[in-house]
Structure formats: structure tokens, C-alpha cells
Design a protein around this motif. Sequence first.
Motif, short mmCIF file in Angstrom:
data_model
loop_
_atom_site.label_atom_id
_atom_site.label_comp_id
_atom_site.label_asym_id
_atom_site.label_seq_id
_atom_site.Cartn_x
_atom_site.Cartn_y
_atom_site.Cartn_z
N LYS A 189 36.46 34.77 57.54
CA LYS A 189 37.92 34.69 57.62
C LYS A 189 38.41 33.25 57.65
N GLU A 190 37.68 32.40 58.36
CA GLU A 190 38.11 31.01 58.52
C GLU A 190 37.89 30.18 57.26
N MET A 191 36.82 30.47 56.51
CA MET A 191 36.40 29.58 55.44
C MET A 191 36.82 30.02 54.04
N PHE A 192 37.16 31.31 53.87
CA PHE A 192 37.44 31.80 52.52
C PHE A 192 38.75 32.59 52.46
N GLU A 193 39.28 32.67 51.26
CA GLU A 193 40.55 33.37 51.02
C GLU A 193 40.34 34.88 51.05
N ASN A 194 41.16 35.56 51.82
CA ASN A 194 41.13 37.02 51.87
C ASN A 194 41.80 37.58 50.62
N ILE A 195 41.12 38.49 49.91
CA ILE A 195 41.65 39.02 48.66
C ILE A 195 41.44 40.53 48.61
N GLU A 196 42.05 41.16 47.61
CA GLU A 196 41.80 42.56 47.29
C GLU A 196 41.43 42.63 45.81
N PRO A 197 40.13 42.62 45.49
CA PRO A 197 39.71 42.50 44.09
C PRO A 197 39.87 43.77 43.26
N PHE A 198 40.04 44.92 43.91
CA PHE A 198 40.07 46.18 43.18
C PHE A 198 41.46 46.82 43.22
N LEU A 199 41.72 47.71 42.27
CA LEU A 199 43.05 48.30 42.13
C LEU A 199 43.39 49.25 43.26
N ASN A 200 42.39 49.87 43.87
CA ASN A 200 42.62 50.83 44.94
C ASN A 200 42.13 50.26 46.27
N PRO A 201 43.00 49.59 47.02
CA PRO A 201 42.58 48.99 48.30
C PRO A 201 42.07 50.05 49.27
N ARG A 202 41.07 49.67 50.08
CA ARG A 202 40.50 50.58 51.07
C ARG A 202 40.50 49.90 52.43
N HIS A 203 40.82 50.68 53.46
CA HIS A 203 40.93 50.12 54.80
C HIS A 203 39.58 49.75 55.40
N ASP A 204 38.48 50.33 54.86
CA ASP A 204 37.17 50.09 55.44
C ASP A 204 36.45 48.88 54.83
N TYR A 205 37.12 48.15 53.93
CA TYR A 205 36.56 46.93 53.34
C TYR A 205 37.46 45.73 53.65
N TRP A 207 37.60 41.86 51.99
CA TRP A 207 37.01 41.08 50.90
C TRP A 207 37.47 39.62 50.96
N TYR A 208 36.57 38.72 50.50
CA TYR A 208 36.87 37.29 50.46
C TYR A 208 36.40 36.71 49.13
N LYS A 209 37.17 35.76 48.62
CA LYS A 209 36.83 35.09 47.37
C LYS A 209 35.94 33.89 47.67
N ILE A 210 34.76 33.87 47.04
CA ILE A 210 33.76 32.83 47.30
C ILE A 210 33.71 31.89 46.09
N ILE A 246 32.50 37.52 45.13
CA ILE A 246 33.23 38.13 46.24
C ILE A 246 32.22 38.53 47.32
N ALA A 247 32.66 38.47 48.55
CA ALA A 247 31.83 38.89 49.67
C ALA A 247 32.73 39.56 50.70
N GLY A 248 32.15 40.44 51.49
CA GLY A 248 32.98 41.13 52.46
C GLY A 248 32.19 41.93 53.47
N ILE A 249 32.92 42.62 54.31
CA ILE A 249 32.36 43.49 55.33
C ILE A 249 32.83 44.92 55.06
N TYR A 250 31.88 45.85 55.06
CA TYR A 250 32.20 47.27 54.89
C TYR A 250 31.84 48.00 56.17
#
Length: 309
Positions: A189-205, A207-210, A246-250
Motif C-alpha cells: 500500500k505504501e510503495m505502489f499505486e492501488n489499481i483495478e486492472p479488470f473490468l469486474n472489480p471484486r471485494h476480495d482482491y 491490486w497494485y501496479k508494479i 500487477i501484484a495483490g492480496i486475495y
Amino acid sequence: MVPAGYFKKYVILEELDTGFGIGGAPEGFARFEGNRNGITLTLQIRRLREGTAPYTIILIYEKNNELGVLRAGSLDAGRMNGIFRRNLDYGAIHSLGMDPANIKYILIAAEHRERIFLPMVGICGRSGVWDESIRQRLLKKESGKIEKAEKENILSIENYKSTSEKPGEDQGGSDKNKIDTLSLERKLKEMFENIEPFLNPRHDYAWYKINDLAKLSNILFACNMKIPLFANPKILVGLFKYRHLIAGIYRSDRSRMNYFVLGIPAKDDSDGKPFEKICRWVGMSNPEYGDMSGYWLVYINLANGEFAS
């Protein structure tokens, strides 16, 4: 302004002579990093068969319309992986008549008395092709001047073997080696931009742009996730071609398990799986990234550090 002498260059290493890979062709990359004192050469290799003797790292370079040869050191391939690092100071480089811009090839060689095998080659020059006459050149003895320059002027050599085939694997059963999930989430969260890379956002993911692989690698290492990102050429190709990962937590609502997810952009699902059978393809389109049509996703269980198949 970047000081004179500072630069970074990556070279993909590919299979040349067959028979030295395990579970497929060996893969890897070389990185040159210039600084005020000299150049650091780093190699990371995977799926390379362990030999009866260490492999030799060889640089082929142009000097005065001729070819120079520098045997930079030895590479031990343990558990199919190997890491090599060597510092070359500018005094040694100049004494050899070598200009970093004129390095043509990086070779991983298996040398014998009357034969030389080249399991992997990295092509640095603009020609983009391998010159087979180099092999015969390597069979000739190098002059004493070059050998003396290597011994007296070139600095430290470091060789490493991979200690784990699983990211975050606990070798000693200590809590100190467990993945620090909270720290991982905070640092992303501190080091990378929070993004939504896919058309259907999901609450359980989340995502960050690396766009800085070294920064991500350092974060993962600090959180006890030992994923050899730089040793995977397809990750590097995806980053260089499409300028991001892209990287993230699921967080799974069903199993209550948490996963670290890495996404590698690619042209399409035939564009080579970076993690072979444990990848899954998710399509998407974004004009910002040219012909990219989706990501290869790989999931790593944050409870035990194992890849999810």
C-alpha cells in the motif's frame, strides 16, 4: 542527473547446446550495473543441470576490431538454480581493453580439454545472432597478460546456490521465517499505486501496479517471501514490454485463506507461461498497453509459502 558511469542493462540468457536443462530448457538473465567504481555482473539461472564441475561464465567483447575473452568466474548449479555475482573495477576493464558497450556475448560454458559446450548464451550486441566461430576461439589459450589482469585487478566473486524451491519455505521450523502478511500488505500500500486492472472489480482482491521489480523483490524478501523474480526471464520480458506488472492480496471468503498474487502481462495465452503449470490466464484489454490482452496470474499461499496449483 545520473553520475557518469551509472547504468543498468539486462540480457536474457537462452539455451544454445541442448541436454543441460532439467524439466525443460534452462532459463535466466544477466544484469550489468555500472557505478563510480566499476561494473557488477549478476546472473540468475534456473533449470540448469548440475555438472561434474562448475560452469564457467565468459564475456566476449570487441576491442580494436578483434575479439577479447574474459573468463569472469565459476557458476555452481545446485538444485537446478544458480546465482553468480562479480565486481569488475574500471582499472581491470581498461587494462583488458574492454568497453562495457562493446560486450557481444555472455556465455555459460562447460569446458573440457578438447571440447566446449555452451548450455546458455546471452546476446548483447545488435546482430542478434550467435557466431559459432566463437566456440573455436574459446578453445585457444588466452595470453598471460589477460590472466594476470584478472588475478590482480578484478575484485570479489560471490557464488550462491538456491536454498529453497518454495518461496517462503521454512528451512528450520522457526517463526522468524514465516511470511509477515501484515507487513507485506502495508508495504504494498505504501510503495505502489492501488489499481483495478479488470473490468469486474471484486471485494476480495486488492491490486497494485508494479513498475519497479527491484523494489517489489526487496519487499518480498523483507517479508520472508523468497520468490526469484529476477531469475524468470518471462517476468522481465513482460515488465520491459508492457512497463508494469500487477501484484495483490486475495482473501478467499470460502476457505479463509490469504494469497499473494502476481500478474505478468502478455500478448495472449500462447505467449509463454512464466510459471508453467501453476499459472492461470485472465484476459483483459487496455489501449494503454498496446497488444497486451491479459495477465498470467500465479497464487502463493501466505500461510505456508507454497504455490497454488
